[in-house]
Enzyme design. Structure first.
Site, PDB file in Angstrom:
ATOM      1  N   THR A 176       0.724  -1.132  -0.125  1.00 30.55           N
ATOM      2  CA  THR A 176       0.270  -0.070  -0.005  1.00 30.55           C
ATOM      3  C   THR A 176       0.619   1.655  -0.270  1.00 30.55           C
ATOM      4  O   THR A 176       1.863   1.238   0.381  1.00 30.55           O
ATOM      5  CB  THR A 176      -0.932  -0.158   1.187  1.00 30.55           C
ATOM      6  OG1 THR A 176      -1.582  -1.005   1.076  1.00 30.55           O
ATOM      7  CG2 THR A 176      -1.748   1.393   1.378  1.00 30.55           C
ATOM      8  N   ARG A 204     -13.866  -8.297  -0.412  1.00 27.95           N
ATOM      9  CA  ARG A 204     -13.049  -7.648   0.849  1.00 27.95           C
ATOM     10  C   ARG A 204     -12.684  -6.787   0.898  1.00 27.95           C
ATOM     11  O   ARG A 204     -11.995  -5.987  -0.402  1.00 27.95           O
ATOM     12  CB  ARG A 204     -12.358  -8.828   1.228  1.00 27.95           C
ATOM     13  CG  ARG A 204     -11.104  -8.710   1.843  1.00 27.95           C
ATOM     14  CD  ARG A 204     -10.128  -7.201   2.004  1.00 27.95           C
ATOM     15  NE  ARG A 204      -8.747  -6.934   3.121  1.00 27.95           N
ATOM     16  CZ  ARG A 204      -7.932  -6.169   3.468  1.00 27.95           C
ATOM     17  NH1 ARG A 204      -7.682  -5.759   2.450  1.00 27.95           N
ATOM     18  NH2 ARG A 204      -7.133  -6.391   3.843  1.00 27.95           N
ATOM     19  N   VAL A 205     -12.519  -5.574   1.852  1.00 25.59           N
ATOM     20  CA  VAL A 205     -12.301  -4.044   1.960  1.00 25.59           C
ATOM     21  C   VAL A 205     -11.164  -4.197   2.862  1.00 25.59           C
ATOM     22  O   VAL A 205     -11.758  -4.166   4.161  1.00 25.59           O
ATOM     23  CB  VAL A 205     -13.215  -3.369   1.632  1.00 25.59           C
ATOM     24  CG1 VAL A 205     -12.798  -1.770   2.144  1.00 25.59           C
ATOM     25  CG2 VAL A 205     -13.764  -2.768   0.903  1.00 25.59           C
ATOM     26  N   THR A 227      -0.463   1.829   6.921  1.00 23.87           N
ATOM     27  CA  THR A 227      -0.001  -0.139   5.651  1.00 23.87           C
ATOM     28  C   THR A 227       0.077  -0.948   6.972  1.00 23.87           C
ATOM     29  O   THR A 227       1.454  -1.224   7.630  1.00 23.87           O
ATOM     30  CB  THR A 227       1.553   0.270   5.018  1.00 23.87           C
ATOM     31  OG1 THR A 227       1.102  -0.224   4.327  1.00 23.87           O
ATOM     32  CG2 THR A 227       2.486   0.939   5.851  1.00 23.87           C
TER      33      THR A 227
HETATM   34  N1  ASP Z   1      -3.353  -2.646   4.792  1.00 21.03           N
HETATM   35  C1  ASP Z   1      -3.584  -2.481   3.319  1.00 21.03           C
HETATM   36  C2  ASP Z   1      -4.776  -3.866   3.131  1.00 21.03           C
HETATM   37  O1  ASP Z   1      -5.349  -5.005   3.933  1.00 21.03           O
HETATM   38  C3  ASP Z   1      -2.484  -3.519   2.547  1.00 21.03           C
HETATM   39  C4  ASP Z   1      -1.137  -3.042   2.671  1.00 21.03           C
HETATM   40  O2  ASP Z   1      -0.909  -2.448   3.652  1.00 21.03           O
HETATM   41  O3  ASP Z   1       0.176  -3.436   1.698  1.00 21.03           O
HETATM   42  O4  ASP Z   1      -5.893  -3.777   2.564  1.00 21.03           O
END
Ligand code: ASP
Length: 309
Positions: A176, A204-205, A227
């Protein structure tokens, strides 16, 4: 004049040094620096924090190295579903989109939700309808295709597993992207954008588009972009938790963000990191994983582009 500051991230995780070639590391650092410099240039020219974070995130979305925009991971149906959010700490205005497809820069669509609709959060088909009404170009799948991401997906596509960007066994990282900034007027802003998790299904979110979980900004306290393992960051309401510790316990930006990343989120099983600024231009970038792609720059002379601890 207020201290200008910007911090960006390109995800956190188990970034195993042995898997990283010098060439790849140079590419990561180059793209991080590009995003940092473009965002900082806006602040230096007297621009706003909200413009700076949008511009920085767009650079990271355009890079195939990060799991956002181009380079987003594959879903269980071999497509890409992207999430993004943005928040203005001066007005507490916010915009977010989720489960969108074909949009080159999801962060700009999130900003348009904030500025051109009366809503905060649009999802799926409705968000796409909104984008079409604003004449967004819808890119085809080839724009988002990346060999490495496709390989990641092929390895787990026939299983019930879903995974955060890179598999834990090898190079588990969360790709992310995000940016936070403080401008000359002491206004702060936060932006976050992601492709989510490889092989995700059922709509999914994660935390990234959720105001308060993966992204938050309030001039009174801090601007945060997270992240990590989204499910845990949602349960921990991480970005808002940092703000609450500052507001209600009078903690500094550094102390509050470290408390959340090194203690509170670990206690509930979450791993990852965050970037943070306050309205005095202070910066914090804590993470509880082996590494986090990150960079920061301030008018007080700080400049950093780092991956590992
Ligand atoms: N936090 C993000 C998610 O769960 C993933 C990420 O940080 O790469 O969608």
């Amino acid at each position: 004049m207020n201290t200008l500051s910007i911090a960006i991230h390109g995800g956190a995780g188990t970034l195993v040094k042995g898997m990283m070639t010098p060439e790849l590391e140079a590419r990561y650092k180059n793209d991080l620096k590009l995003a940092l410099d473009k965002g900082y240039a806006i602040l230096e020219a007297g621009g706003t924090a909200i413009d700076a974070v949008e511009v920085a995130v767009k650079v990271l979305e355009d890079s195939p190295l990060f799991n956002a925009g181009k380079g987003s991971v594959f879903t269980a149906t071999e497509s890409h579903e992207m999430d993004a959010s943005i928040m203005d700490g001066n007005t507490l205005n916010a915009g977010a989109v989720s489960l969108i497809t074909g949009i080159k820069n999801p962060i700009s669509l999130a900003r348009d939700v904030m500025e051109k609709s009366e809503h905060v959060f649009l999802a799926g088909e409705g968000a796409m309808q909104f984008a079409k009404e604003l004449d967004y170009t819808i890119e085809n799948d080839t724009y988002f295709y990346d060999d490495f991401r496709h390989q990641q997906w092929l390895e787990i596509k026939d299983t019930d597993r879903f995974q955060l960007d890179h598999a834990k066994k090898k190079d588990s990282k969360f790709g992310t992207v995000g940016a936070v900034a403080c401008d000359q007027d002491g206004n702060i802003a936060a932006a976050t954008s992601t492709g989510g998790m490889t092989n995700k299904k059922w709509g999914r979110v994660g935390d990234s588009p959720m105001i308060g979980a993966g992204n938050y900004a309030n001039n009174k306290t801090c601007a945060i972009s997270c992240t990590g393992s989204g499910e845990f960051f949602i349960r921990g309401v991480v970005a808002y938790d940092v703000s609450c510790l500052m507001e209600h316990k009078n903690m500094s930006l550094k102390a509050a963000s470290e408390e959340v990343i090194h203690k509170r989120i670990l206690e509930i099983g979450g791993d990852g990191g965050l970037i943070a600024v306050d309205a005095n231009g202070n910066v914090a970038m804590p993470f509880n994983t082996e590494g986090m792609y990150r960079a920061s720059k301030t008018s007080a002379g700080v400049e950093e582009v780092s991956i590992y601890k």
